[in-house]
Write an enzyme that holds these catalytic residues in place. Structure first.
Site, PDB file in Angstrom:
ATOM      1  N   ALA A  24      -2.670  -3.468   8.430  1.00 32.38           N
ATOM      2  CA  ALA A  24      -2.311  -3.040   6.770  1.00 32.38           C
ATOM      3  C   ALA A  24      -0.514  -2.660   7.231  1.00 32.38           C
ATOM      4  O   ALA A  24      -0.826  -2.161   4.959  1.00 32.38           O
ATOM      5  CB  ALA A  24      -3.184  -2.344   6.129  1.00 32.38           C
ATOM      6  N   CYS A  25      -0.499  -2.108   8.000  1.00 32.37           N
ATOM      7  CA  CYS A  25       1.099  -1.073   8.118  1.00 32.37           C
ATOM      8  C   CYS A  25       1.728  -2.400   7.838  1.00 32.37           C
ATOM      9  O   CYS A  25       1.832  -3.237   9.382  1.00 32.37           O
ATOM     10  CB  CYS A  25       1.397  -0.228   8.529  1.00 32.37           C
ATOM     11  SG  CYS A  25       2.287   1.048   8.259  1.00 32.37           S
ATOM     12  N   ILE A  26       3.564  -2.572   7.612  1.00 32.41           N
ATOM     13  CA  ILE A  26       4.559  -3.755   7.788  1.00 32.41           C
ATOM     14  C   ILE A  26       5.443  -2.575   8.186  1.00 32.41           C
ATOM     15  O   ILE A  26       6.918  -3.233   7.899  1.00 32.41           O
ATOM     16  CB  ILE A  26       4.998  -4.477   6.502  1.00 32.41           C
ATOM     17  CG1 ILE A  26       4.753  -3.738   5.014  1.00 32.41           C
ATOM     18  CG2 ILE A  26       3.625  -5.246   6.560  1.00 32.41           C
ATOM     19  CD1 ILE A  26       4.905  -4.886   4.592  1.00 32.41           C
TER      20      ILE A  26
END
Length: 330
Positions: free
Chosen positions: A179-181
Site C-alpha cells: 500500500a506504499c507508493i
C-alpha cells in the site's frame, strides 16, 4: 559516496534457500520462538502498525497469545489510556511515536504519570534523520527501560547512526509495502531490492533488525530471517481478517476489507502529498488461522534448514535465480 551499492540487487522472488540434511522427525518439533527485547514471542512476525491492520482489541489478543504487536500512532490521544488498559490486564504495552514537537510533551507526560511502555517504536517514513536521532536520545534519557525501535531506514549508515544514538532495534524498509507508493512518488526506496537492503544492513547491525515491507508469501518470512531479520513486519497479508480494522465490502458476491497505507488520503483525512494508497484485500477469516499457518510454514522451513530452531535458517546457502521463482509456473 558509499560503495555498499555495488552489490547485486535482489528481492524475495529472486531468492531460493538451499535445503540442508534434516534432523527432526516432524515439523512440529521445530521451535519458531524468538526473543525480542525482554520477551519471547511465538513467531518472528508482527502486524504492521497501520490503522487498517491493528487496533486495541487485536493488540490485546496478540499480547495474550504471545505475539508481538506495535500499536499505530494515528490516534495520539488514545495512547495513554491504551497503555493503562494493557497494564491493567497484565499485558505489555507497545506504542508508536512520531517526531513532532508534541511527541516530546507526550514522552514527558508518560514520565509524569509513571507510565513505562515496554516497547516504543519511532515510526517515520524516512528514519535516517537528525530529528529521529534527537527523538531516540530523548526517549532513552526519559524512559531508559523501554525497548526502542527506530525506523524506517535503508542503509548501513542509517543502522549505525540509529544504533549509536541509542535505538535497541532498527526497522528496514522504505516503500516496499503493497500500500506504499513512495518509490513511485519520490523515486527513492527499497522497492524491488528490499531483501538485498536487509542483507546489507545486517552486515553492520549489532542489534535486532525488523524487516518491514514487501512480504507476499509465508516463505518470505524465512528468507527475511536468513538475511538478518529478528522480526518481520507484515501489512497486507495480515489485513482483511475478521479481527482487522476496516469496513467489510461485498462486490459481485465476494467479500473484501479496506486496507490503506499510513501516508494515504484515508489516513491523513484529506488530500495532501500522499505516499500511500487505499485498496481492497480479500476477506481472510480469523487472523488466528493465518498466524498458525505462518508458524507451521516456518516450522517446515526450519526442517528444510536442517535445524530445530529459528537461527538454523540463518546458516543455509541460497541462490539468486536468473528469473523470479514464479516464472516456472507460467
Amino acid at each position: 559516496m558509499s560503495n555498499y551499492f555495488s552489490m547485486e540487487a535482489f528481492d524475495y522472488d529472486d531468492i531460493q534457500l538451499i535445503p540442508n540434511k534434516g534432523i527432526i522427525k516432524s515439523r512440529r518439533d521445530a521451535d519458531t520462538s524468538v526473543k525480542f527485547g525482554n520477551r519471547t514471542f511465538k513467531i518472528p512476525v508482527v502486524p504492521a502498525n497501520m490503522e487498517s491492520v491493528i487496533d486495541d482489541k487485536l493488540a490485546v489478543w496478540l499480547a495474550e497469545n504471545d505475539y508481538y504487536y506495535v500499536m499505530h500512532r494515528f490516534e495520539p490521544e488514545k495512547r495513554i489510556p491504551f497503555i493503562k488498559m494493557m497494564h491493567e490486564k497484565g499485558l505489555f504495552a507497545s506504542i508508536s511515536v512520531g517526531i513532532k514537537d508534541s511527541e516530546y510533551d507526550f514522552i514527558d507526560e508518560l514520565v509524569k504519570q509513571n507510565l513505562k511502555p515496554e516497547y516504543i517504536t519511532i515510526d517515520v517514513a524516512h528514519g535516517h534523520s537528525v530529528y529521529v536521532i534527537k527523538m531516540i536520545k530523548y526517549i532513552k534519557e526519559k524512559l531508559p527501560n523501554s525497548f526502542l525501535t527506530a525506523g524506517n531506514i535503508a542503509t548501513p549508515e542509517a543502522v549505525r547512526e540509529l544504533e549509536n544514538a541509542g535505538a535497541d532495534a532498527t526497522k528496514v524498509g522504505v516503500g516496499p509495502g503493497k500500500a506504499c507508493i513512495t518509490k513511485l512518488k519520490t523515486g527513492f526506496g527499497t522497492g524491488g531490492w528490499q531483501l538485498a537492503a536487509l542483507r546489507m544492513c545486517s552486515k553492520v547491525a549489532s542489534k535486532p533488525l525488523i524487516a518491514d515491507g514487501g512480504i507476499r508469501h509465508n516463505g518470505d518470512i524465512a528468507k527475511s530471517v536468513r538475511f538478518g531479520a529478528s522480526m518481520v513486519m507484515i501489512g497486507s497479508m495480515l489485513a482483511g481478517h475478521e479481527e482487522s480494522p476496516g469496513n467489510v465490502i461485498k462486490i459481485d458476491g465476494k467479500t473484501f476489507k479496506q486496507y490503506w497505507g499510513s501516508a494515504s488520503e484515508v489516513q491523513k483525512g484529506a488530500y495532501k502529498n500522499v505516499e500511500g494508497k487505499q485498496m481492497l484485500v480479500p476477506y481472510r477469516g480469523s487472523i488466528k488461522d493465518t498466524l498458525r499457518e505462518m508458524q507451521e510454514d516456518l516450522q517446515s522451513a526450519i526442517s528444510y534448514a536442517g535445524g530445530r530452531e529459528l537461527n538454523s535458517i540463518k546458516l543455509v546457502d541460497y541462490v539468486i535465480v536468473k528469473d523470479n521463482i514464479f516464472d516456472g509456473d507460467k
